[in-house]
Structures are given as structure tokens and as C-alpha cells.
Design an enzyme around this catalytic site. Structure first.
Site, PDB file in Angstrom:
ATOM      1  CG  PHE A 126      -0.261   0.469   2.490  1.00 54.50           C
ATOM      2  CD1 PHE A 126      -0.150   1.820   2.781  1.00 54.50           C
ATOM      3  CD2 PHE A 126       0.312  -0.434   3.376  1.00 54.50           C
ATOM      4  CE1 PHE A 126       0.509   2.256   3.935  1.00 54.50           C
ATOM      5  CE2 PHE A 126       0.959  -0.007   4.527  1.00 54.50           C
ATOM      6  CZ  PHE A 126       1.064   1.342   4.804  1.00 54.50           C
TER       7      PHE A 126
ATOM      8  CD  GLU B 248       8.559  -2.661   8.348  1.00 53.67           C
ATOM      9  OE1 GLU B 248       7.974  -3.733   8.117  1.00 53.67           O
ATOM     10  OE2 GLU B 248       9.053  -1.956   7.444  1.00 53.67           O
TER      11      GLU B 248
ATOM     12  CB  CYS C  73      10.479  -0.252   2.714  1.00 56.32           C
ATOM     13  SG  CYS C  73      11.145   0.331   1.171  1.00 56.32           S
TER      14      CYS C  73
ATOM     15  CD  GLU D 203      -5.576  -6.221   0.306  1.00 57.79           C
ATOM     16  OE1 GLU D 203      -4.560  -5.953  -0.373  1.00 57.79           O
ATOM     17  OE2 GLU D 203      -5.647  -7.219   1.045  1.00 57.79           O
ATOM     18  NE  ARG D 204      -4.055  -2.574   4.377  1.00 57.68           N
ATOM     19  CZ  ARG D 204      -2.919  -3.051   4.877  1.00 57.68           C
ATOM     20  NH1 ARG D 204      -1.820  -2.340   4.757  1.00 57.68           N
ATOM     21  NH2 ARG D 204      -2.888  -4.202   5.486  1.00 57.68           N
TER      22      ARG D 204
ATOM     23  CB  SER E 167       4.928  -7.344   5.740  1.00 53.60           C
ATOM     24  OG  SER E 167       3.988  -8.310   5.344  1.00 53.60           O
TER      25      SER E 167
ATOM     26  CE  LYS F 259      -3.036  -8.579  -4.305  1.00 52.09           C
ATOM     27  NZ  LYS F 259      -3.411  -7.575  -3.267  1.00 52.09           N
TER      28      LYS F 259
HETATM   29  P1  NAD Z   1       1.629  -6.557   3.149  1.00 49.75           P
HETATM   30  O1  NAD Z   1       2.654  -7.619   3.206  1.00 49.75           O
HETATM   31  O2  NAD Z   1       0.528  -6.570   4.158  1.00 49.75           O
HETATM   32  O3  NAD Z   1       0.894  -6.575   1.722  1.00 49.75           O
HETATM   33  C1  NAD Z   1       1.603  -6.572   0.509  1.00 49.75           C
HETATM   34  C2  NAD Z   1       0.801  -7.314  -0.549  1.00 49.75           C
HETATM   35  O4  NAD Z   1       0.615  -8.664  -0.134  1.00 49.75           O
HETATM   36  C3  NAD Z   1      -0.588  -6.730  -0.780  1.00 49.75           C
HETATM   37  O5  NAD Z   1      -0.848  -6.724  -2.160  1.00 49.75           O
HETATM   38  C4  NAD Z   1      -1.504  -7.693  -0.043  1.00 49.75           C
HETATM   39  O6  NAD Z   1      -2.768  -7.815  -0.642  1.00 49.75           O
HETATM   40  C5  NAD Z   1      -0.764  -9.017  -0.117  1.00 49.75           C
HETATM   41  N1  NAD Z   1      -1.011  -9.863   1.054  1.00 49.75           N
HETATM   42  C6  NAD Z   1      -1.257  -9.461   2.331  1.00 49.75           C
HETATM   43  N2  NAD Z   1      -1.439 -10.517   3.130  1.00 49.75           N
HETATM   44  C7  NAD Z   1      -1.311 -11.626   2.361  1.00 49.75           C
HETATM   45  C8  NAD Z   1      -1.380 -13.033   2.622  1.00 49.75           C
HETATM   46  N3  NAD Z   1      -1.622 -13.494   3.850  1.00 49.75           N
HETATM   47  N4  NAD Z   1      -1.188 -13.880   1.608  1.00 49.75           N
HETATM   48  C9  NAD Z   1      -0.920 -13.412   0.375  1.00 49.75           C
HETATM   49  N5  NAD Z   1      -0.858 -12.100   0.061  1.00 49.75           N
HETATM   50  C10 NAD Z   1      -1.040 -11.212   1.034  1.00 49.75           C
HETATM   51  O7  NAD Z   1       2.415  -5.165   3.165  1.00 49.75           O
HETATM   52  P2  NAD Z   1       1.802  -3.697   3.235  1.00 49.75           P
HETATM   53  O8  NAD Z   1       1.260  -3.460   4.606  1.00 49.75           O
HETATM   54  O9  NAD Z   1       0.936  -3.419   2.074  1.00 49.75           O
HETATM   55  O10 NAD Z   1       3.136  -2.826   3.029  1.00 49.75           O
HETATM   56  C11 NAD Z   1       4.003  -2.476   4.073  1.00 49.75           C
HETATM   57  C12 NAD Z   1       5.197  -3.401   4.139  1.00 49.75           C
HETATM   58  O11 NAD Z   1       5.890  -3.418   2.915  1.00 49.75           O
HETATM   59  C13 NAD Z   1       6.226  -2.965   5.169  1.00 49.75           C
HETATM   60  O12 NAD Z   1       6.715  -4.098   5.838  1.00 49.75           O
HETATM   61  C14 NAD Z   1       7.329  -2.334   4.326  1.00 49.75           C
HETATM   62  O13 NAD Z   1       8.608  -2.324   4.908  1.00 49.75           O
HETATM   63  C15 NAD Z   1       7.288  -3.206   3.123  1.00 49.75           C
HETATM   64  N6  NAD Z   1       7.886  -2.552   1.962  1.00 49.75           N
HETATM   65  C16 NAD Z   1       9.088  -3.016   1.515  1.00 49.75           C
HETATM   66  C17 NAD Z   1       9.697  -2.418   0.434  1.00 49.75           C
HETATM   67  C18 NAD Z   1      11.027  -2.928  -0.079  1.00 49.75           C
HETATM   68  O14 NAD Z   1      11.387  -2.579  -1.185  1.00 49.75           O
HETATM   69  N7  NAD Z   1      11.748  -3.724   0.671  1.00 49.75           N
HETATM   70  C19 NAD Z   1       9.075  -1.338  -0.203  1.00 49.75           C
HETATM   71  C20 NAD Z   1       7.842  -0.897   0.268  1.00 49.75           C
HETATM   72  C21 NAD Z   1       7.247  -1.516   1.348  1.00 49.75           C
END
Ligand code: NAD
Length: 500
Positions: A150, A385, A282, A177-178, A227, A174
Site C-alpha cells: 500500500f 518494524e 521501507c 487492496e487498500r 512485509s 495485483k
Molecule cells: P503486506 O505484506 O501486508 O501486503 C503486501 C501485498 O501482499 C498486498 O498486495 C496484499 O494484498 C498481499 N497480502 C497481504 N497478506 C497476504 C497473505 N496473507 N497472503 C498473500 N498475500 C497477502 O504489506 P503492506 O502493509 O501493504 O506494506 C508495508 C510493508 O511493505 C512494510 O513491511 C514495508 O517495509 C514493506 N515494503 C518493503 C519495500 C522494499 O522494497 N523492501 C518497499 C515498500 C514496502
């Protein structure tokens, strides 16, 4: 009024058919402003089928023509910058200038991809043996997919789909969804730029559509940013299904402040990198590590008035706002729970944002800024985090201790050192086991023509995002060894031949 969002499939907005939806909030007001459809496996599979039909013609389109689509896309992104930023801020909550930065840092990767004809050139060895030539080429994978977080709803999708498409692949996105509206707008703009239908498709969804991507046999590669637990899950399942996978996870970025650093500069940098975008980056700095008690005291003294002056508000506010709300009520709750945990564990909460309240926006997901001093490595606020406007200060007795903290943490996305001593900076950059390093730069996000990626639990896979690595990730190498009949003079050969 609640809008019903769509998927974007085969060049058109398509309503969801699964009957499942997620709420999309305006984080500043706490109101539900849209409903996003959550795709079923069947909907995802159908999009993949369409992509598979469209992709061969796109791969056969010469790279210069593909690059021209990217060039036109850049023009359209600039044309619609304000509209994109407003839609982004409305769903994410970040300020408008920050939302423009989100679009801009994606746009720069699109610009890089205009170089596809050059970047996709293969290798050639003339006369590798008698009458024998060898050449290699980089070919598109086919249908590729990306799952995005998101916090950068414009930049990260573009980091994935621009190189994928420039290389001749079809791409299924994909998004989170937020905040799914900007990804849908980007797909529309790409087609306005001349991309054929079916090459970029946006399938909105949650775990069901992610699993459908991971299990679909036609999809050749999966990119993920989000994450760490989900990154690990996607990497494991995607790889075991034989796909090429790269996953980028969470972070806990340390900034080391040496006694010789300009303390005003370090405090300015920390405030921007710790609290910008409400800490939902991140590459945010979440841990400050001053070296020596005196450095720590001076740093805290410089930080407190700067943090007290931070302006928190909605993106629509008149005048400057430093950061907006966090993305959901659940995110806010989790941040405040971790802050309570830090207090209970004995960290000193020297700036306490727990009672922050924004008049007129009581239902918004605003979190006041927090600063913890005397945090220790055994505390949850150090280990996990927080992804909110919370900065932790861990006092180190020496440079080696500070370096050790960054090195022993399980995350390794980014880190920074603030110093005037070139020797210390060089030593740090060379020894620390983290992927992206800043020297007097708090958020060292490499530009589009370099690559982006962390180490340790911040990334899974071997290639980074954007830059030359992206062109490797989205293509595979084919090598041809050729000899024409006039070169075959001696009949059959039975031994493995050296090129003599
Ligand atoms: P998230 O992991 O909750 O979601 C990311 C994606 O995964 C979304 O599209 C979501 O729909 C999907 N997802 C969520 N739960 C799932 C599950 N149980 N099974 C399969 N798919 C699932 O992350 P977020 O809250 O959207 O983003 C924040 C996180 O992303 C933080 O941890 C941040 O550090 C990380 N981030 C990392 C980078 C990098 O380049 N390393 C860049 C941006 C964000």
C-alpha cells in the site's frame, strides 16, 4: 458516496464477479470511500489467459516501438501528475508533494526503460571455432505478475511493470487492496500511450488472488514487495511452483551518528526520514544510533524542538503539512500498542504523541510523532518494524558497537552514517551487511539506473529491482551456436569438441 472499483482486464474496466469486496478508506476522515472487488481464482486465471494470447505479438513488436510506448507513457504521467497525486493522497493519506514524489520515482524507472533496445542487446562471438559463431539473446518470459504494497501505490507497480513490459512480457498487477485506484489509472494511461490490450491487467484482490498467481502454471515470474512474513511465504510457494521470484520485505533502518557529525544536519535528516509519510516507508529511518553519551544528548536536544514543530494533517489542509494519517485504523492501533509496549519495557518516551488529536478529523487515522530514548536491543520496539511515526534512539558506546547493532539486526534494507570522517564512512559502507547505504544521506534510495534491494530478511531472491537487474529478471538468456553447412568438412564428430 461509496464507489465500486473494478479490475482492468483486456483493455477495459471490469466489475468483480466474486461477490467479495474490501473497503477502501479515506484515512484522513476515516470514511469508506470505495469498495474494491476481491478476485476469485477463476477471475485471475481468465486474465492470465487473455495475457497469454496477447503477449507473443507484443514480444514480436520491435524493442524500439515498445520503447516508444514507454516514452508516450512518461508524457501522460506528467500530464496527469496532479490527478494521480490527488487520487493517491485520498486513498493513502500522504501529502500531495509526497504523492507526486511517489509518481515521480516510478516515472523515472519508465524513463530508464525507454533504453530497452540498448539494454536488451545480446552478445556475439564471431568465429568461436572454424566457421562457428555464438550469440546470445534476451527473450521475454511470457506472462509475469507483481504483488505490491500500500505504501507506494504508483512507484512500486511502475518499478515492476515498466521493465517487464519493455522486455516484451505481459504483466498482471495485483495491487494493495487498500489503495487500488492509482494502479487502475496507470493501466489506463499505458493503453492511452499505445500498449495493446491484455499486456497490462490489474486484478484486485487479497490472499485468494495472490495464491492463484502463485499456482497458475502460465505465469512465469512473480515480483513481490510488502512485509517480510508474506515475502517469505510468496518466495517459498512461488519457487516451489517453478517460477522466477523476487520478494522485497520489511525493514528496520539504522542511522549511525558519529560524534563529529553536524548535529543540526543529522537532526534535520532524522526528522524527515523518521516521520515523513508517517514513517510508512521501507526506507524510513526508525532507529537512530548516536555514538557516545555526549553525541546522544546533543542529538536528542536537537531533535525534540524539531519534532514538536511537526505539522500533522490531511493532504487537503491549507498550508504545509509534514505528514498525514496512517493507512488504516488497524495500523494506528498497532502503532499505539507498540508504543505502550516500549514504555512498559522501560524505554524513555521523550516525545509522547499518544494523546494526539486533530480537531475536525477525530475519526481519521492520525498518529502523533513519538521519540523514544534509551531503547535497547531486547525490546520489541527495536526488533520489530513499527511502520509509523516512531523513532527509537539506541545509544552506542563506540563505533564498533553501533556497526554491530546494524549488522546483528535481522533486517537489512537500508542504513546511513552521518559523519565528517571519510575513513569511518568508508569502513561502514564496506563492512555493514545491509543492501543500501547512505553517507550523510538518510534515505539512500538508488536512482532508476542503479538497482534497489535489501539484504537479510529484507529481500528474497538474487536480483534487485529496477536498473540493469530488472532487465535480467524479466528476460531469459538463449544462446545459439551456429555453423553453416560449408563449414562442415569432416563428417560426423563423436567427441565433445574444443573450439580450436
Ligand atoms: P503486506 O505484506 O501486508 O501486503 C503486501 C501485498 O501482499 C498486498 O498486495 C496484499 O494484498 C498481499 N497480502 C497481504 N497478506 C497476504 C497473505 N496473507 N497472503 C498473500 N498475500 C497477502 O504489506 P503492506 O502493509 O501493504 O506494506 C508495508 C510493508 O511493505 C512494510 O513491511 C514495508 O517495509 C514493506 N515494503 C518493503 C519495500 C522494499 O522494497 N523492501 C518497499 C515498500 C514496502
Amino acid at each position: 458516496m461509496t464507489t465500486e472499483l473494478t479490475h482492468y482486464i483486456n483493455g477495459a474496466h471490469v466489475k468483480g464477479t466474486s461477490g467479495r469486496f474490501a473497503d477502501v478508506y479515506n484515512p484522513a476522515t476515516g470514511e469508506v470511500q470505495a469498495k474494491v472487488p476481491l478476485a476469485s481464482t477463476a477471475e485471475l486465471d481468465q486474465a492470465v489467459e487473455i495475457a497469454a494470447k496477447a503477449q507473443p505479438a507484443w514480444a514480436a513488436t520491435n524493442p524500439q516501438r515498445r520503447a516508444r510506448v514507454m516514452m508516450a507513457f512518461v508524457g501522460l504521467l506528467n500530464r496527469d501528475m496532479d490527478k494521480l497525486a490527488e487520487a493517491l493522497s485520498r486513498e493513502h493519506g500522504k501529502t500531495l508533494p509526497d504523492a507526486k514524489g511517489d509518481v515521480q520515482r516510478g516515472l523515472e524507472v519508465v524513463e530508464y526503460c525507454i533504453g530497452a533496445p540498448e539494454l536488451l542487446k545480446g552478445e556475439y562471438t564471431d568465429g568461436a571455432g572454424p566457421g562457428i559463431d555464438i550469440y546470445s539473446m534476451r527473450q521475454a518470459l511470457g506472462v509475469t505478475a507483481g504483488i505490491t504494497p500500500f505504501n507506494f501505490p504508483a512507484m512500486i507497480p511502475m518499478w515492476m511493470f515498466a521493465p517487464a513490459i519493455a522486455c516484451g512480457n505481459a504483466f498482471i498487477l495485483k495491487p494493495s487492496e487498500r489503495d487500488p485506484s492509482v494502479p487502475l489509472m496507470l493501466a489506463e494511461l499505458l493503453e492511452e500511450a499505445g500498449l495493446p490490450a491484455g499486456i497490462i491487467q490489474v486484478v484486485n484482490g487479497d490472499k485468494e488472488s495472490v495464491d492463484a498467481i502463485l499456482d497458475n502454471e502460465v505465469i512465469q515470474s512473480v515480483g513481490f514487495v510488502g512485509s517480510t512474513p508474506i515475502a517469505e511465504y510468496i518466495y517459498g510457494r512461488g519457487c516451489s511452483n517453478g517460477k522466477r521470484v523476487q520478494c522485497f520485505g520489511g525493514a528496520k533502518n539504522h542511522m549511525i551518528i558519529m560524534p563529529d557529525a553536524d548535529m543540526g544536519l543529522a537532526a534535520d535528516a532524522l526528522v524527515g526520514a523518521g516521520y515523513g509519510a508517517a514513517g510508512e516507508r521501507c526506507m524510513a529511518i526508525s532507529v537512530a544510533v548516536p555514538v557516545g553519551e555526549e553525541t546522544a544528548d546533543r542529538l536528542i536536544e536537537e531533535l525534540i524542538p524539531r519534532i514538536d514543530k511537526l505539522r500533522v494533517g490531511p493532504y487537503t489542509a491549507e498550508g504545509d503539512v509534514d505528514y498525514g494519517p496512517v493507512v488504516t485504523a488497524a495500523a494506528k492501533e498497532n502503532i499505539l500498542r507498540m508504543v505502550e509496549g516500549g514504555v512498559e519495557a522501560g524505554a524513555e518516551l521523550v516525545v509522547d504523541g499518544r494523546n494526539f488529536n486533530l480537531q475536525g478529523y477525530e475519526d481519521g487515522f492520525f498518529v502523533g510523532p513519538h521519540l523514544f530514548d534509551r531503547v535497547t536491543p531486547d525490546m520489541e520496539i527495536y526488533q520489530k518494524e513499527i511502520f509509523g511515526p516512531v523513532l527509537s534512539c539506541v545509544r552506542a558506546g563506540s563505533y564498533e558497537e553501533a556497526l554491530g547493532l546494524a549488522m546483528d539486526h535481522e533486517m537489512g534494507n537500508g542504513t546511513a552514517i552521518f559523519t565528517r570522517d571519510g575513513d569511518a564512512a568508508r569502513n561502514f559502507a564496506s563492512r555493514v551487511n545491509v543492501g543500501m547505504i547512505g553517507v550523510n544521506v538518510p534515505i539512500p534510495v538508488p536512482l532508476a539506473y542503479h538497482t534497489f534491494g535489501g539484504w537479510k530478511k529484507s529481500a528474497f531472491g538474487d536480483l534487485n529491482q529496477h536498473g540493469p537487474d530488472a532487465f535480467k529478471f524479466y528476460t531469459r538468456t538463449k544462446t545459439v551456436t551456429s555453423r553453416w553447412p560449408s563449414g562442415i568438412k569432416e563428417g560426423g564428430e563423436f567427441n565433445f569438441k574444443a573450439m580450436d
